[in-house]
Motif scaffolding. Structure first.
Motif, PDB file in Angstrom:
ATOM      1  N   ARG A 156       0.833  -1.198   0.000  1.00  0.00           N
ATOM      2  CA  ARG A 156       0.000   0.000   0.000  1.00  0.00           C
ATOM      3  C   ARG A 156       0.876   1.259   0.000  1.00  0.00           C
ATOM      4  N   GLU A 157       1.949   1.252   0.806  1.00  0.00           N
ATOM      5  CA  GLU A 157       2.858   2.398   0.848  1.00  0.00           C
ATOM      6  C   GLU A 157       3.609   2.556  -0.466  1.00  0.00           C
ATOM      7  N   LEU A 158       4.011   1.442  -1.096  1.00  0.00           N
ATOM      8  CA  LEU A 158       4.666   1.525  -2.398  1.00  0.00           C
ATOM      9  C   LEU A 158       3.748   2.161  -3.430  1.00  0.00           C
ATOM     10  N   ARG A 159       2.491   1.734  -3.438  1.00  0.00           N
ATOM     11  CA  ARG A 159       1.523   2.312  -4.380  1.00  0.00           C
ATOM     12  C   ARG A 159       1.334   3.793  -4.111  1.00  0.00           C
ATOM     13  N   ARG A 160       1.270   4.141  -2.833  1.00  0.00           N
ATOM     14  CA  ARG A 160       1.093   5.548  -2.473  1.00  0.00           C
ATOM     15  C   ARG A 160       2.297   6.365  -2.928  1.00  0.00           C
ATOM     16  N   ALA A 161       3.499   5.828  -2.734  1.00  0.00           N
ATOM     17  CA  ALA A 161       4.708   6.533  -3.159  1.00  0.00           C
ATOM     18  C   ALA A 161       4.736   6.684  -4.682  1.00  0.00           C
ATOM     19  N   LYS A 162       4.352   5.635  -5.376  1.00  0.00           N
ATOM     20  CA  LYS A 162       4.320   5.695  -6.843  1.00  0.00           C
ATOM     21  C   LYS A 162       3.297   6.721  -7.311  1.00  0.00           C
ATOM     22  N   ASP A 163       2.123   6.720  -6.702  1.00  0.00           N
ATOM     23  CA  ASP A 163       1.092   7.697  -7.049  1.00  0.00           C
ATOM     24  C   ASP A 163       1.592   9.120  -6.775  1.00  0.00           C
ATOM     25  N   GLN A 164       2.256   9.302  -5.638  1.00  0.00           N
ATOM     26  CA  GLN A 164       2.778  10.625  -5.297  1.00  0.00           C
ATOM     27  C   GLN A 164       3.820  11.065  -6.311  1.00  0.00           C
ATOM     28  N   GLU A 165       4.700  10.138  -6.706  1.00  0.00           N
ATOM     29  CA  GLU A 165       5.729  10.451  -7.693  1.00  0.00           C
ATOM     30  C   GLU A 165       5.100  10.841  -9.033  1.00  0.00           C
ATOM     31  N   GLU A 166       4.099  10.096  -9.463  1.00  0.00           N
ATOM     32  CA  GLU A 166       3.429  10.417 -10.722  1.00  0.00           C
ATOM     33  C   GLU A 166       2.726  11.762 -10.633  1.00  0.00           C
ATOM     34  N   PHE A 167       2.099  12.045  -9.516  1.00  0.00           N
ATOM     35  CA  PHE A 167       1.424  13.331  -9.331  1.00  0.00           C
ATOM     36  C   PHE A 167       2.437  14.476  -9.338  1.00  0.00           C
ATOM     37  N   ASP A 168       3.557  14.300  -8.620  1.00  0.00           N
ATOM     38  CA  ASP A 168       4.582  15.342  -8.588  1.00  0.00           C
ATOM     39  C   ASP A 168       5.147  15.597  -9.985  1.00  0.00           C
ATOM     40  N   ARG A 169       5.380  14.535 -10.744  1.00  0.00           N
ATOM     41  CA  ARG A 169       5.872  14.677 -12.118  1.00  0.00           C
ATOM     42  C   ARG A 169       4.854  15.438 -12.964  1.00  0.00           C
ATOM     43  N   PHE A 170       3.576  15.117 -12.812  1.00  0.00           N
ATOM     44  CA  PHE A 170       2.525  15.816 -13.545  1.00  0.00           C
ATOM     45  C   PHE A 170       2.529  17.301 -13.203  1.00  0.00           C
ATOM     46  N   MET A 171       2.615  17.617 -11.915  1.00  0.00           N
ATOM     47  CA  MET A 171       2.598  19.015 -11.504  1.00  0.00           C
ATOM     48  C   MET A 171       3.839  19.756 -12.008  1.00  0.00           C
ATOM     49  N   ARG A 172       5.012  19.101 -11.980  1.00  0.00           N
ATOM     50  CA  ARG A 172       6.234  19.723 -12.512  1.00  0.00           C
ATOM     51  C   ARG A 172       6.081  20.016 -14.002  1.00  0.00           C
ATOM     52  N   ASP A 173       5.600  19.006 -14.749  1.00  0.00           N
ATOM     53  CA  ASP A 173       5.409  19.180 -16.192  1.00  0.00           C
ATOM     54  C   ASP A 173       4.393  20.279 -16.475  1.00  0.00           C
ATOM     55  N   ARG A 174       3.368  20.327 -15.700  1.00  0.00           N
ATOM     56  CA  ARG A 174       2.332  21.343 -15.895  1.00  0.00           C
ATOM     57  C   ARG A 174       2.877  22.737 -15.599  1.00  0.00           C
ATOM     58  N   LYS A 175       3.689  22.815 -14.549  1.00  0.00           N
ATOM     59  CA  LYS A 175       4.281  24.097 -14.166  1.00  0.00           C
ATOM     60  C   LYS A 175       5.258  24.579 -15.232  1.00  0.00           C
ATOM     61  N   ASN A 176       5.968  23.652 -15.847  1.00  0.00           N
ATOM     62  CA  ASN A 176       6.940  23.991 -16.875  1.00  0.00           C
ATOM     63  C   ASN A 176       6.301  24.253 -18.233  1.00  0.00           C
ATOM     64  N   GLY A 177       4.973  24.087 -18.306  1.00  0.00           N
ATOM     65  CA  GLY A 177       4.275  24.379 -19.547  1.00  0.00           C
ATOM     66  C   GLY A 177       4.115  23.176 -20.463  1.00  0.00           C
ATOM     67  N   SER A 178       4.626  22.068 -20.076  1.00  0.00           N
ATOM     68  CA  SER A 178       4.476  20.854 -20.878  1.00  0.00           C
ATOM     69  C   SER A 178       3.122  20.244 -20.589  1.00  0.00           C
ATOM     70  N   SER A 179       2.491  19.741 -21.625  1.00  0.00           N
ATOM     71  CA  SER A 179       1.158  19.159 -21.429  1.00  0.00           C
ATOM     72  C   SER A 179       1.231  17.682 -21.050  1.00  0.00           C
ATOM     73  N   GLY A 180       2.443  17.131 -20.944  1.00  0.00           N
ATOM     74  CA  GLY A 180       2.581  15.734 -20.567  1.00  0.00           C
ATOM     75  C   GLY A 180       2.514  14.825 -21.767  1.00  0.00           C
ATOM     76  N   PRO A 181       2.460  13.553 -21.547  1.00  0.00           N
ATOM     77  CA  PRO A 181       2.424  12.610 -22.664  1.00  0.00           C
ATOM     78  C   PRO A 181       1.139  12.758 -23.457  1.00  0.00           C
ATOM     79  N   ILE A 182       1.285  12.655 -24.755  1.00  0.00           N
ATOM     80  CA  ILE A 182       0.142  12.765 -25.651  1.00  0.00           C
ATOM     81  C   ILE A 182      -0.362  11.363 -25.954  1.00  0.00           C
TER      82      ILE A 182
END
Length: 140
Positions: free
Chosen positions: A110-136
């Motif tokens: 459960r903690e591994l999944r939570r960490a993975k979800d957090q990592e994916e969310f942080d990556r999304f927010m970084r990409d969004r902040k940098n103006g990238s729309s993420g994977p198409i």
């Protein structure tokens, strides 16, 4: 399930023939075959769910220290009864340890999944902040 089998839960000539024959011979057989054709794929899931439910109930009773009367019946042989009680106590201790290990593993996963979800969310927010729309993702 093996899709090359003649009698599988699907509308094959063999299952249709068995269903018709079942209705001709004895109508509940035909009805049973119809139910198998329609719901046969769900039987495996139903069996697993039923087994998991019963296992959960049994482990709950053991965790609460309740055991059925048949485990305390004496045979009349004191040495055997003492050995049996010691073995049952040892097995209960092993079961308790296994249950604890399973709970620890479930927490770990459960903690591994939570960490993975957090990592994916942080990556999304970084990409969004940098103006990238993420994977198409293209729709086909």
């Amino acid at each position: 399930m093996n899709q090359s089998a003649m009698i599988r839960p699907d509308w094959t000539p063999a299952t249709i023939a068995l269903m018709v024959l079942g209705f001709v011979v004895f109508w509940p057989l035909g009805l049973a075959m119809l139910a198998y054709i329609l719901f046969g794929e769900k039987l495996k899931t139903f069996k697993k769910d039923a087994n998991d439910t019963v296992d959960g109930m049994c482990s709950h009773f053991k965790r609460n220290g309740r055991r059925s009367n048949w485990t305390h019946n004496r045979t009349g042989n004191v040495a055997f009864d003492d050995w049996r009680e010691a073995e049952l106590a040892r097995l209960d201790e092993e079961r308790r340890k296994l249950d604890e290990m399973r709970e620890e593993f479930d927490t770990y996963v459960r903690e591994l999944r939570r960490a993975k979800d957090q990592e994916e969310f942080d990556r999304f927010m970084r990409d969004r902040k940098n103006g990238s729309s993420g994977p198409i993702v293209e729709a086909h």
